[in-house]
Design a protein around this motif. Structure first.
Motif, mmCIF file in Angstrom:
data_model
loop_
_atom_site.group_PDB
_atom_site.id
_atom_site.type_symbol
_atom_site.label_atom_id
_atom_site.label_comp_id
_atom_site.label_asym_id
_atom_site.label_seq_id
_atom_site.Cartn_x
_atom_site.Cartn_y
_atom_site.Cartn_z
ATOM 1 N N VAL A 73 0.843 -1.197 0.000
ATOM 2 C CA VAL A 73 0.000 0.000 0.000
ATOM 3 C C VAL A 73 0.881 1.251 0.000
ATOM 4 N N ASP A 74 0.272 2.376 -0.368
ATOM 5 C CA ASP A 74 0.981 3.651 -0.449
ATOM 6 C C ASP A 74 0.841 4.384 0.877
ATOM 7 N N LEU A 75 1.944 4.575 1.572
ATOM 8 C CA LEU A 75 1.920 5.205 2.887
ATOM 9 C C LEU A 75 1.400 6.646 2.823
ATOM 10 N N ASP A 76 1.567 7.304 1.701
ATOM 11 C CA ASP A 76 1.130 8.696 1.570
ATOM 12 C C ASP A 76 -0.386 8.828 1.441
ATOM 13 N N THR A 77 -1.024 7.778 0.965
ATOM 14 C CA THR A 77 -2.474 7.865 0.748
ATOM 15 C C THR A 77 -3.283 6.906 1.626
ATOM 16 N N ASP A 78 -2.635 5.918 2.194
ATOM 17 C CA ASP A 78 -3.327 4.921 3.018
ATOM 18 C C ASP A 78 -2.900 5.112 4.477
#
Length: 208
Positions: A149-154
């Motif tokens: 997953v994308d840490l910036d969006t999730d």
């Protein structure tokens, strides 16, 4: 292959850490100077500063070592485990080798006594909490990567780590207050708090 010079440097560093913790736990952190530590190890102040930026760094050296151990354990968890379970198992299974990691530098009893000093010394407690935030971010990145997953969006990796970090901080505080200053007692508290976490978040607490 470690060279003789590298082994000698490691022995000097370990001696500085061990001596620093002995002095901090017997005469107090504020009353201990870098000169006191260097003199007790029979090295110069200059030698001390080759290894540590100051006495705060020496005081937290063992914490850094145990945290690094935990981070590597998290990295090695099986990919099928859910994130919170991976963190839980990293603590519980990592505990089996933590004793040896600590004992390679200082007696476990000294390491645990240093925890008491840290809790009662504002400058060390502040540094400990600052490091905790940094470590939580590192672990959030590990979880995001392993889950794809994308840490910036999730937000889930940081949320999970924040909850887990809160459990560990509560454990540290209660362990410091309970009076049983053993590694087994700390482990038992971690297990108890993690087992109560799910029901505490999802169930009603009322008994009637």
């Amino acid at each position: 292959m470690e060279t003789l010079r590298e082994r000698k440097k490691q022995r000097t560093r370990d001696a500085l850490v061990r001596t620093a913790l002995e002095l901090f736990t017997t005469q107090g952190y504020d009353r201990t100077t870098v000169d006191d530590i260097a003199e007790a190890v029979d090295v110069s102040q200059r030698t001390f500063f080759r290894y540590f930026a100051g006495k705060e760094e020496a005081a937290l050296a063992m914490e850094d070592m145990t945290v690094a151990h935990f981070v590597e354990t998290v990295r090695g968890r099986p990919p099928h485990e859910a994130p919170m379970e991976a963190l839980r198992q990293s603590v519980l299974e990592g505990w089996d080798t933590l004793h040896d990691v600590i004992e390679s530098v200082v007696p476990v009893e000294l390491y645990l006594r240093m925890y008491q000093v840290m809790e009662s010394t504002p400058v060390l407690l502040a540094a400990h909490l600052r490091k905790s935030v940094e470590i939580e971010e590192t672990i959030a990145h590990i979880l995001a990567e392993r889950e794809g997953v994308d840490l910036d969006t999730d937000p889930r990796p940081r949320l999970t780590v924040a909850v887990f970090g809160g459990v560990m901080r509560l454990t540290e505080r209660q362990w410091s207050a309970d009076g049983d200053y053993s590694l087994d007692a700390m482990r038992a508290l971690v297990v108890s708090h993690l087992e109560q976490l799910g029901p505490a978040l999802s169930e009603s607490w009322r008994t009637h």
